[in-house]
Scaffold this motif. Structure first.
Motif, PDB file in Angstrom:
ATOM      1  N   GLU A  43      32.937 -29.606  26.498  1.00 40.02           N
ATOM      2  CA  GLU A  43      31.993 -28.452  26.412  1.00 40.02           C
ATOM      3  C   GLU A  43      31.935 -27.575  27.613  1.00 40.02           C
ATOM      4  O   GLU A  43      31.849 -26.278  27.513  1.00 40.02           O
ATOM      5  CB  GLU A  43      30.415 -28.945  26.326  1.00 40.02           C
ATOM      6  N   ASN A  44      32.041 -28.147  28.873  1.00 42.97           N
ATOM      7  CA  ASN A  44      32.491 -27.394  30.068  1.00 42.97           C
ATOM      8  C   ASN A  44      33.566 -27.818  30.886  1.00 42.97           C
ATOM      9  O   ASN A  44      33.857 -27.135  31.828  1.00 42.97           O
ATOM     10  CB  ASN A  44      30.868 -27.307  30.815  1.00 42.97           C
ATOM     11  N   LYS A  47      36.755 -25.734  31.973  1.00 44.90           N
ATOM     12  CA  LYS A  47      36.697 -24.349  32.342  1.00 44.90           C
ATOM     13  C   LYS A  47      37.239 -24.199  33.952  1.00 44.90           C
ATOM     14  O   LYS A  47      37.275 -25.154  34.563  1.00 44.90           O
ATOM     15  CB  LYS A  47      35.238 -24.026  31.963  1.00 44.90           C
ATOM     16  N   HIS A  80      39.419 -26.130  25.952  1.00 46.38           N
ATOM     17  CA  HIS A  80      38.486 -24.945  26.102  1.00 46.38           C
ATOM     18  C   HIS A  80      38.152 -24.705  27.565  1.00 46.38           C
ATOM     19  O   HIS A  80      37.373 -25.587  28.021  1.00 46.38           O
ATOM     20  CB  HIS A  80      37.286 -25.309  25.349  1.00 46.38           C
ATOM     21  N   TRP A  84      38.796 -16.906  30.961  1.00 47.12           N
ATOM     22  CA  TRP A  84      37.439 -16.588  30.500  1.00 47.12           C
ATOM     23  C   TRP A  84      36.726 -15.528  31.539  1.00 47.12           C
ATOM     24  O   TRP A  84      36.869 -16.125  32.606  1.00 47.12           O
ATOM     25  CB  TRP A  84      36.609 -17.817  30.135  1.00 47.12           C
ATOM     26  N   SER A  86      33.607 -15.761  32.188  1.00 43.26           N
ATOM     27  CA  SER A  86      32.602 -16.549  32.494  1.00 43.26           C
ATOM     28  C   SER A  86      32.942 -18.039  32.970  1.00 43.26           C
ATOM     29  O   SER A  86      34.153 -18.228  32.799  1.00 43.26           O
ATOM     30  CB  SER A  86      31.752 -16.594  31.467  1.00 43.26           C
ATOM     31  N   GLN A  87      32.080 -18.551  33.907  1.00 42.31           N
ATOM     32  CA  GLN A  87      32.519 -19.769  34.356  1.00 42.31           C
ATOM     33  C   GLN A  87      33.800 -19.829  35.044  1.00 42.31           C
ATOM     34  O   GLN A  87      34.427 -20.695  35.078  1.00 42.31           O
ATOM     35  CB  GLN A  87      32.006 -21.075  33.214  1.00 42.31           C
ATOM     36  N   ASN A 126      39.035 -16.499  25.920  1.00 41.22           N
ATOM     37  CA  ASN A 126      37.850 -16.677  25.288  1.00 41.22           C
ATOM     38  C   ASN A 126      36.866 -15.569  25.598  1.00 41.22           C
ATOM     39  O   ASN A 126      36.995 -15.049  26.607  1.00 41.22           O
ATOM     40  CB  ASN A 126      36.962 -17.845  26.123  1.00 41.22           C
ATOM     41  N   GLU A 127      36.384 -14.758  24.457  1.00 42.52           N
ATOM     42  CA  GLU A 127      35.368 -13.626  24.651  1.00 42.52           C
ATOM     43  C   GLU A 127      36.032 -12.439  25.429  1.00 42.52           C
ATOM     44  O   GLU A 127      35.082 -12.125  26.304  1.00 42.52           O
ATOM     45  CB  GLU A 127      34.287 -14.269  25.243  1.00 42.52           C
ATOM     46  N   GLN A 203      33.676 -18.645  16.898  1.00 39.31           N
ATOM     47  CA  GLN A 203      32.729 -19.748  17.302  1.00 39.31           C
ATOM     48  C   GLN A 203      31.616 -20.012  16.405  1.00 39.31           C
ATOM     49  O   GLN A 203      31.225 -21.071  16.134  1.00 39.31           O
ATOM     50  CB  GLN A 203      32.107 -19.188  18.440  1.00 39.31           C
ATOM     51  N   HIS A 205      28.189 -18.961  16.193  1.00 41.19           N
ATOM     52  CA  HIS A 205      26.845 -19.466  16.647  1.00 41.19           C
ATOM     53  C   HIS A 205      25.764 -18.466  15.778  1.00 41.19           C
ATOM     54  O   HIS A 205      25.518 -17.400  16.108  1.00 41.19           O
ATOM     55  CB  HIS A 205      26.606 -19.192  18.093  1.00 41.19           C
ATOM     56  N   GLU A 234      32.571 -23.272  17.240  1.00 42.82           N
ATOM     57  CA  GLU A 234      31.646 -23.678  18.093  1.00 42.82           C
ATOM     58  C   GLU A 234      30.339 -23.858  17.083  1.00 42.82           C
ATOM     59  O   GLU A 234      29.111 -23.227  17.643  1.00 42.82           O
ATOM     60  CB  GLU A 234      31.223 -22.783  19.244  1.00 42.82           C
ATOM     61  N   TRP A 267      28.884 -27.480  17.942  1.00 43.21           N
ATOM     62  CA  TRP A 267      28.803 -27.374  19.299  1.00 43.21           C
ATOM     63  C   TRP A 267      27.808 -28.384  19.947  1.00 43.21           C
ATOM     64  O   TRP A 267      26.663 -27.818  20.295  1.00 43.21           O
ATOM     65  CB  TRP A 267      28.447 -25.724  19.630  1.00 43.21           C
ATOM     66  N   TRP A 275      23.107 -26.238  23.435  1.00 43.39           N
ATOM     67  CA  TRP A 275      23.335 -25.182  24.619  1.00 43.39           C
ATOM     68  C   TRP A 275      21.844 -24.529  24.526  1.00 43.39           C
ATOM     69  O   TRP A 275      21.360 -23.873  25.316  1.00 43.39           O
ATOM     70  CB  TRP A 275      24.504 -24.461  24.798  1.00 43.39           C
TER      71      TRP A 275
HETATM   72  O1  G3I Z   1      26.625 -28.957  36.085  1.00 34.50           O
HETATM   73  C1  G3I Z   1      25.676 -28.078  36.649  1.00 34.50           C
HETATM   74  C2  G3I Z   1      24.755 -29.037  37.270  1.00 34.50           C
HETATM   75  O2  G3I Z   1      25.198 -29.713  38.382  1.00 34.50           O
HETATM   76  C3  G3I Z   1      23.441 -28.228  37.709  1.00 34.50           C
HETATM   77  O3  G3I Z   1      22.326 -28.897  38.520  1.00 34.50           O
HETATM   78  C4  G3I Z   1      22.785 -27.395  36.691  1.00 34.50           C
HETATM   79  C5  G3I Z   1      21.650 -26.599  37.096  1.00 34.50           C
HETATM   80  O4  G3I Z   1      21.777 -25.460  36.557  1.00 34.50           O
HETATM   81  O5  G3I Z   1      24.071 -26.504  35.980  1.00 34.50           O
HETATM   82  C6  G3I Z   1      24.991 -27.335  35.492  1.00 34.50           C
HETATM   83  O6  G3I Z   1      25.750 -26.574  34.858  1.00 34.50           O
HETATM   84  C7  G3I Z   1      25.545 -26.145  33.571  1.00 34.50           C
HETATM   85  C8  G3I Z   1      26.464 -26.660  32.562  1.00 34.50           C
HETATM   86  O7  G3I Z   1      26.165 -25.784  31.345  1.00 34.50           O
HETATM   87  C9  G3I Z   1      26.547 -27.934  32.528  1.00 34.50           C
HETATM   88  O8  G3I Z   1      25.444 -28.539  32.027  1.00 34.50           O
HETATM   89  C10 G3I Z   1      25.508 -24.437  33.751  1.00 34.50           C
HETATM   90  O9  G3I Z   1      24.252 -24.292  34.389  1.00 34.50           O
HETATM   91  C11 G3I Z   1      25.271 -23.773  32.214  1.00 34.50           C
HETATM   92  O10 G3I Z   1      25.255 -22.538  32.546  1.00 34.50           O
HETATM   93  C12 G3I Z   1      26.381 -24.423  31.432  1.00 34.50           C
HETATM   94  O11 G3I Z   1      26.200 -23.659  30.244  1.00 34.50           O
HETATM   95  C13 G3I Z   1      27.190 -23.885  29.285  1.00 34.50           C
HETATM   96  C14 G3I Z   1      27.536 -22.588  28.910  1.00 34.50           C
HETATM   97  O12 G3I Z   1      28.783 -22.474  27.758  1.00 34.50           O
HETATM   98  C15 G3I Z   1      28.108 -21.771  30.056  1.00 34.50           C
HETATM   99  O13 G3I Z   1      28.405 -20.451  29.776  1.00 34.50           O
HETATM  100  C16 G3I Z   1      26.784 -24.583  28.033  1.00 34.50           C
HETATM  101  O14 G3I Z   1      26.516 -25.890  28.501  1.00 34.50           O
HETATM  102  C17 G3I Z   1      27.999 -24.671  26.967  1.00 34.50           C
HETATM  103  O15 G3I Z   1      27.366 -25.093  25.860  1.00 34.50           O
HETATM  104  C18 G3I Z   1      28.296 -23.104  26.799  1.00 34.50           C
HETATM  105  O16 G3I Z   1      29.162 -22.942  25.840  1.00 34.50           O
HETATM  106  C19 G3I Z   1      29.698 -21.627  25.576  1.00 34.50           C
HETATM  107  C20 G3I Z   1      31.299 -21.703  25.192  1.00 34.50           C
HETATM  108  O17 G3I Z   1      31.765 -22.354  26.404  1.00 34.50           O
HETATM  109  C21 G3I Z   1      31.763 -20.431  24.793  1.00 34.50           C
HETATM  110  N1  G3I Z   1      31.025 -19.952  23.715  1.00 34.50           N
HETATM  111  C22 G3I Z   1      29.602 -19.833  23.893  1.00 34.50           C
HETATM  112  C23 G3I Z   1      28.884 -21.204  24.143  1.00 34.50           C
HETATM  113  C24 G3I Z   1      27.490 -21.071  24.289  1.00 34.50           C
HETATM  114  O18 G3I Z   1      26.946 -20.590  25.396  1.00 34.50           O
END
Ligand code: G3I
Length: 304
Positions: A43-44, A47, A80, A84, A86-87, A126-127, A203, A205, A234, A267, A275
Motif C-alpha cells: 500500500e505504501n 513508494k 506500486h 509519482w 505524491s509521497q 501514477n496519477e 484505480q 475508487h 485499487e 484497496w 485509507w
Molecule cells: O507511516 C507514517 C507514520 O509513521 C506516521 O506516524 C503517520 C502520521 O501521519 O503517518 C504514516 O504515514 C501514512 C501512511 O499512509 C502509512 O499509514 C501517511 O501519513 C498517509 O498519508 C499515507 O496514506 C496513504 C496514501 O496513499 C498517501 O498518498 C494511504 O495509506 C494509501 O492507501 C494511499 O494509497 C493511494 C495510492 O497509493 C494511489 N491511489 C490513491 C490511493 C488512496 O489515496
C-alpha cells in the motif's frame, strides 16, 4: 471456487488486495489475506519516500517483508509505484530540472532492479493527469519535461524486462470524462511510437463524486483495444448493504466480460484497513466478517 483468488483463477484472472507491512503481525488480517487473495500490492512500502528516504540510500525492509510473505504463500506482487508526484521524499521535492530527472531515472532503475523477476506488474507512473481539462497534472516531475512519462517506462523496461509496465490513475473509469480521454490518447500514442507499456490500471475508487459509471465496461474495452491489458488496481466502493454489493458485482462482471481485464485488486481487506477515514468501502467488516459485497463478488466470479 470458494475464495476470491481461487474463483478468479478459474476465470484466468487474479484477485488481489493492498497490504500494509505493519499488519502482517495481525492474525485476523493475515488469515483473510492468505485464504482469499493471490495478488498483493504494497500500500505504501514501495513508494519513493519509503524506498529512498535519503538520495541514493535505499531501504527495502518493509517492501521486502510483503514480497517475502507473498512468495511464501503463492501470491504475486503488483509493484506500486515508481514515479509519482505524491509521497516523494523531501530531498526529491526540493529538486528540479535535470537533477530531478536523473534522480527519477536512478530511483526507477534501482528499485526495479532490486525486485527484478519478482513483480508481475509495476505501476511505473501514477496519477500524472489533472482531474479536469484533459491535461497533465502540474508537478515537479511534469516540469522536467513532457517526456518524463515515457522516460520512466523505458527505464523500467530496461531494469526489469519481465515485468508488465502499467500506467495507473483514478477518475479514468467514466469513458466520457476528459481525464479518461487524455490517458487513452497517451496510451495510444505510446503504442504507436513503441514506448514500452503493457497495461493500464484503473484505480476505481468509487464514491458519490466519482461513482461507478454505466460505461465502465466500455472504458475497459476501449483501453484493451489499444493492445494493453487492463487491471482494476485499487477498487473500493462507498456505501453498504445491497447497493454496495450490487456495484461490486457489476465491476467484477465488467472485468470478466473483457478478455484483457486480467485482474482485480481491492484497496485493503477490512473496512477498518481502508485509507478512507470513515466509511465501509471494502469486502470485510472491521471484525473480518464477509459482507454482502464479498458474496456478490464471489458469486460474480463463479457465474457462467
Ligand atoms: O507511516 C507514517 C507514520 O509513521 C506516521 O506516524 C503517520 C502520521 O501521519 O503517518 C504514516 O504515514 C501514512 C501512511 O499512509 C502509512 O499509514 C501517511 O501519513 C498517509 O498519508 C499515507 O496514506 C496513504 C496514501 O496513499 C498517501 O498518498 C494511504 O495509506 C494509501 O492507501 C494511499 O494509497 C493511494 C495510492 O497509493 C494511489 N491511489 C490513491 C490511493 C488512496 O489515496
Amino acid at each position: 471456487g470458494t475464495t476470491l483468488g481461487a474463483s478468479a483463477a478459474e476465470k484466468g484472472r487474479y484477485f488481489g488486495t493492498a497490504v500494509a507491512a505493519y499488519k502482517l503481525s495481525d492474525a485476523t488480517y493475515v488469515g483473510i489475506l492468505n485464504r482469499e487473495f493471490n495478488m498483493v500490492t504494497p500500500e505504501n512500502e514501495m513508494k519513493w519516500d519509503a524506498t529512498e528516504p535519503s538520495q541514493n540510500q535505499f531501504n527495502y525492509t518493509n517492501a521486502d517483508r510483503i514480497v517475502s510473505h507473498a512468495q511464501a504463500n503463492g501470491m504475486r506482487v503488483r509493484g506500486h509505484a515508481l514515479a509519482w508526484h505524491s509521497q516523494q521524499p523531501g530531498w526529491a521535492q526540493n529538486l528540479s530540472g535535470t537533477a530531478l530527472r536523473q534522480a527519477m531515472v536512478n530511483h526507477i532503475t534501482r528499485v526495479a532492479t532490486h525486485y527484478k523477476g519478482k513483480i508481475y506488474a509495476w505501476d511505473v507512473v501514477n496519477e500524472a493527469f489533472a482531474d479536469s481539462g484533459g491535461v497533465r497534472r502540474d508537478s515537479n516531475l511534469q516540469r522536467t519535461g513532457d517526456d518524463w512519462i515515457e522516460v520512466a517506462f523505458r527505464t523500467a523496461r530496461a531494469a526489469d524486462p519481465g515485468a508488465k509496465l502499467c500506467y495507473n490513475d483514478y477518475n479514468t473509469d467514466n469513458w466520457t470524462w476528459a481525464k479518461t480521454q487524455a490517458v487513452y490518447n497517451m496510451v495510444r500514442d505510446f503504442k504507436a511510437r513503441g514506448v514500452p507499456i503493457d497495461c493500464v490500471g484503473l484505480q476505481s475508487h468509487f464514491n458519490s463524486g466519482s461513482p461507478y459509471p454505466g460505461n465502465y465496461r466500455t472504458t475497459l474495452e476501449n483501453f484493451a483495444a489499444l493492445g494493453v491489458d487492463v487491471q482494476i488496481t485499487e477498487l473500493d466502493i462507498e456505501g453498504s448493504g445491497t447497493t454496495q454489493a450490487t456495484t461490486y458485482g457489476n465491476v467484477v462482471k465488467d472485468c470478466l466480460a473483457v478478455s484483457r481485464c486480467t485482474g482485480i485488486t481491492v484497496w485493503g481487506i477490512r473496512d477498518s484497513d481502508s485509507w478512507r477515514a470513515s466509511g465501509t468501502p471494502l469486502l470485510f467488516d472491521g471484525n473480518g466478517n464477509k459482507k454482502p459485497a464479498y458474496t456478490a463478488v464471489l458469486d460474480a466470479l463463479n457465474a457462467g
